[in-house]
Scaffold this motif. Structure first.
Motif, mmCIF file in Angstrom:
data_model
loop_
_atom_site.group_PDB
_atom_site.id
_atom_site.type_symbol
_atom_site.label_atom_id
_atom_site.label_comp_id
_atom_site.label_asym_id
_atom_site.label_seq_id
_atom_site.Cartn_x
_atom_site.Cartn_y
_atom_site.Cartn_z
ATOM 1 N N VAL A 107 0.864 -1.182 0.000
ATOM 2 C CA VAL A 107 0.000 0.000 0.000
ATOM 3 C C VAL A 107 0.898 1.228 0.000
ATOM 4 N N LEU A 108 0.527 2.226 -0.806
ATOM 5 C CA LEU A 108 1.268 3.480 -0.872
ATOM 6 C C LEU A 108 0.308 4.624 -0.569
ATOM 7 N N ILE A 109 0.690 5.476 0.378
ATOM 8 C CA ILE A 109 -0.108 6.648 0.743
ATOM 9 C C ILE A 109 0.748 7.877 0.498
ATOM 10 N N GLY A 110 0.291 8.756 -0.400
ATOM 11 C CA GLY A 110 1.001 9.997 -0.701
ATOM 12 C C GLY A 110 0.332 11.166 0.007
ATOM 13 N N VAL A 111 1.141 12.007 0.657
ATOM 14 C CA VAL A 111 0.617 13.119 1.455
ATOM 15 C C VAL A 111 1.293 14.420 1.044
ATOM 16 N N VAL A 112 0.505 15.464 0.814
ATOM 17 C CA VAL A 112 1.035 16.805 0.545
ATOM 18 C C VAL A 112 0.305 17.802 1.434
ATOM 19 N N ALA A 113 0.978 18.896 1.746
ATOM 20 C CA ALA A 113 0.368 19.945 2.560
ATOM 21 C C ALA A 113 -0.127 21.108 1.712
ATOM 22 N N GLN A 114 0.212 21.118 0.427
ATOM 23 C CA GLN A 114 -0.232 22.168 -0.485
ATOM 24 C C GLN A 114 -0.947 21.535 -1.667
ATOM 25 N N GLY A 115 -2.155 22.021 -1.971
ATOM 26 C CA GLY A 115 -2.864 21.550 -3.149
ATOM 27 C C GLY A 115 -3.350 20.122 -3.011
ATOM 28 N N LEU A 116 -3.529 19.478 -4.171
ATOM 29 C CA LEU A 116 -4.063 18.127 -4.247
ATOM 30 C C LEU A 116 -3.007 17.162 -4.758
ATOM 31 N N VAL A 117 -3.198 15.882 -4.432
ATOM 32 C CA VAL A 117 -2.248 14.858 -4.852
ATOM 33 C C VAL A 117 -3.008 13.612 -5.286
ATOM 34 N N GLY A 118 -2.422 12.887 -6.242
ATOM 35 C CA GLY A 118 -2.877 11.562 -6.614
ATOM 36 C C GLY A 118 -1.659 10.686 -6.774
ATOM 37 N N VAL A 119 -1.712 9.463 -6.291
ATOM 38 C CA VAL A 119 -0.583 8.554 -6.460
ATOM 39 C C VAL A 119 -1.074 7.239 -7.051
ATOM 40 N N ASP A 120 -0.159 6.565 -7.738
ATOM 41 C CA ASP A 120 -0.461 5.223 -8.236
ATOM 42 C C ASP A 120 0.772 4.354 -8.061
ATOM 43 N N LEU A 121 0.533 3.060 -7.927
ATOM 44 C CA LEU A 121 1.588 2.080 -7.687
ATOM 45 C C LEU A 121 1.292 0.850 -8.518
ATOM 46 N N ASP A 122 2.281 0.375 -9.269
ATOM 47 C CA ASP A 122 2.069 -0.776 -10.149
ATOM 48 C C ASP A 122 3.314 -1.644 -10.203
ATOM 49 N N THR A 123 3.113 -2.898 -10.558
ATOM 50 C CA THR A 123 4.208 -3.765 -10.948
ATOM 51 C C THR A 123 4.241 -3.802 -12.469
ATOM 52 N N VAL A 124 5.427 -3.978 -13.029
ATOM 53 C CA VAL A 124 5.565 -3.971 -14.485
ATOM 54 C C VAL A 124 4.754 -5.114 -15.088
ATOM 55 N N MET A 125 3.995 -4.780 -16.134
ATOM 56 C CA MET A 125 3.153 -5.773 -16.779
ATOM 57 C C MET A 125 3.989 -6.842 -17.471
ATOM 58 N N ASN A 126 3.367 -7.998 -17.667
ATOM 59 C CA ASN A 126 4.035 -9.080 -18.373
ATOM 60 C C ASN A 126 4.210 -8.719 -19.844
ATOM 61 N N PRO A 127 5.144 -9.383 -20.520
ATOM 62 C CA PRO A 127 5.300 -9.138 -21.962
ATOM 63 C C PRO A 127 3.991 -9.405 -22.710
ATOM 64 N N GLY A 128 3.847 -8.719 -23.828
ATOM 65 C CA GLY A 128 2.655 -8.919 -24.642
ATOM 66 C C GLY A 128 1.479 -8.080 -24.176
ATOM 67 N N VAL A 129 1.694 -6.777 -24.004
ATOM 68 C CA VAL A 129 0.606 -5.881 -23.615
ATOM 69 C C VAL A 129 -0.455 -5.900 -24.714
ATOM 70 N N PRO A 130 -1.720 -6.211 -24.393
ATOM 71 C CA PRO A 130 -2.746 -6.312 -25.434
ATOM 72 C C PRO A 130 -2.958 -4.982 -26.174
ATOM 73 N N GLU A 131 -3.082 -5.070 -27.481
ATOM 74 C CA GLU A 131 -3.310 -3.866 -28.278
ATOM 75 C C GLU A 131 -4.588 -3.152 -27.874
ATOM 76 N N ARG A 132 -5.624 -3.910 -27.511
ATOM 77 C CA ARG A 132 -6.888 -3.275 -27.130
ATOM 78 C C ARG A 132 -6.730 -2.467 -25.843
ATOM 79 N N LEU A 133 -5.845 -2.906 -24.952
ATOM 80 C CA LEU A 133 -5.605 -2.157 -23.727
ATOM 81 C C LEU A 133 -4.854 -0.861 -24.034
ATOM 82 N N ILE A 134 -3.885 -0.948 -24.921
ATOM 83 C CA ILE A 134 -3.170 0.255 -25.342
ATOM 84 C C ILE A 134 -4.136 1.235 -26.003
#
Length: 234
Positions: free
Chosen positions: A101-128
């Motif tokens: 779990v990743l929690i990002g905190v800022v004291a000014q303005g707004l923040v959004g965070v994301d965390l991922d593991t690298v996808m497996n080979p063969g990223v589907p064209e429809r997803l792209i």
């Protein structure tokens, strides 16, 4: 102490069985946890919800179980909106994989965070096609096959961070939000409720994961914080 100007605190918490953290949950959170069969999904829920409360205690001094977290959606009033600690002087965002779990905190303005593991080979064209703008698709198409999973994961992480900041979530048309530079920008007609302030982007790496920070104030110091500072319960 709250993050300084230009700083984002990134609290990185491994997911595991934490029965001692369940007592920190609000009653409705405890009920939800109890309805989830034991295992990975329950561990993730308890870790995420308790860690958000422990982070709030760190900044506010309020006992974790008494922290009030609102999740009201600004668009429809349902309980799936951006989380916020009532009365706190900071904004935060939560992301997770099945292991962290990743929690990002800022004291000014707004923040959004994301965390991922690298996808497996063969990223589907429809997803792209559903995710990338025409320029981004062209850039991905020029890459050697072995570089595509990492590049697409980074692209995805940036977009998720941006739409977490704006509150659109995955209801947004990701293929209409460009993130190739250091800003996230709607393509063509601006998206509904897109912030007036620029949405800045910063790539980071957290415990071997791909991560991204979106913020309305530029982040120059992503300071990773770890579990020991949160380990003491109320």
């Amino acid at each position: 102490m709250l993050p300084a100007a230009g700083q984002c605190h990134l609290w990185s918490v491994p997911v595991r069985t934490r029965p001692d953290w369940e007592v920190l949950l609000a009653p409705e959170e405890g009920a939800r946890a109890g309805a989830i069969p034991g295992g990975g999904r329950r561990n993730l829920f308890v870790t995420s919800r308790a860690a958000q409360r422990l982070v709030a205690r760190w900044y506010t001094g309020v006992p974790a179980r008494l922290v009030r977290i609102a999740r009201t959606c600004d668009r429809c009033g349902a309980g799936h909106g951006r989380p916020r600690v009532v009365g706190a002087g900071y904004d935060y965002s939560v992301a997770h994989t099945c292991r962290r779990v990743l929690i990002g905190v800022v004291a000014q303005g707004l923040v959004g965070v994301d965390l991922d593991t690298v996808m497996n080979p063969g990223v589907p064209e429809r997803l792209i096609a559903r995710t990338a703008t025409p320029d981004e698709r062209a850039a991905l198409a020029r890459l050697p096959a072995h570089e595509l999973p990492g590049a697409f994961t980074r692209l995805w992480s940036r977009k998720e961070a941006a739409v977490k900041l704006t509150g659109h979530g995955l209801a947004a048309r990701l293929d209409r939000i460009g993130v190739r530079g250091d800003l996230a920008q709607p393509q063509g007609k601006p998206a509904e409720d897109w912030p007036v302030s620029p949405v800045h982007l910063l790539d980071v790496s957290v415990e071997g994961h791909v991560a991204a920070i979106a913020s309305t104030h530029r982040i120059t110091d992503p300071a990773v914080r770890s579990l020991p500072a949160l380990a003491t319960t109320d």
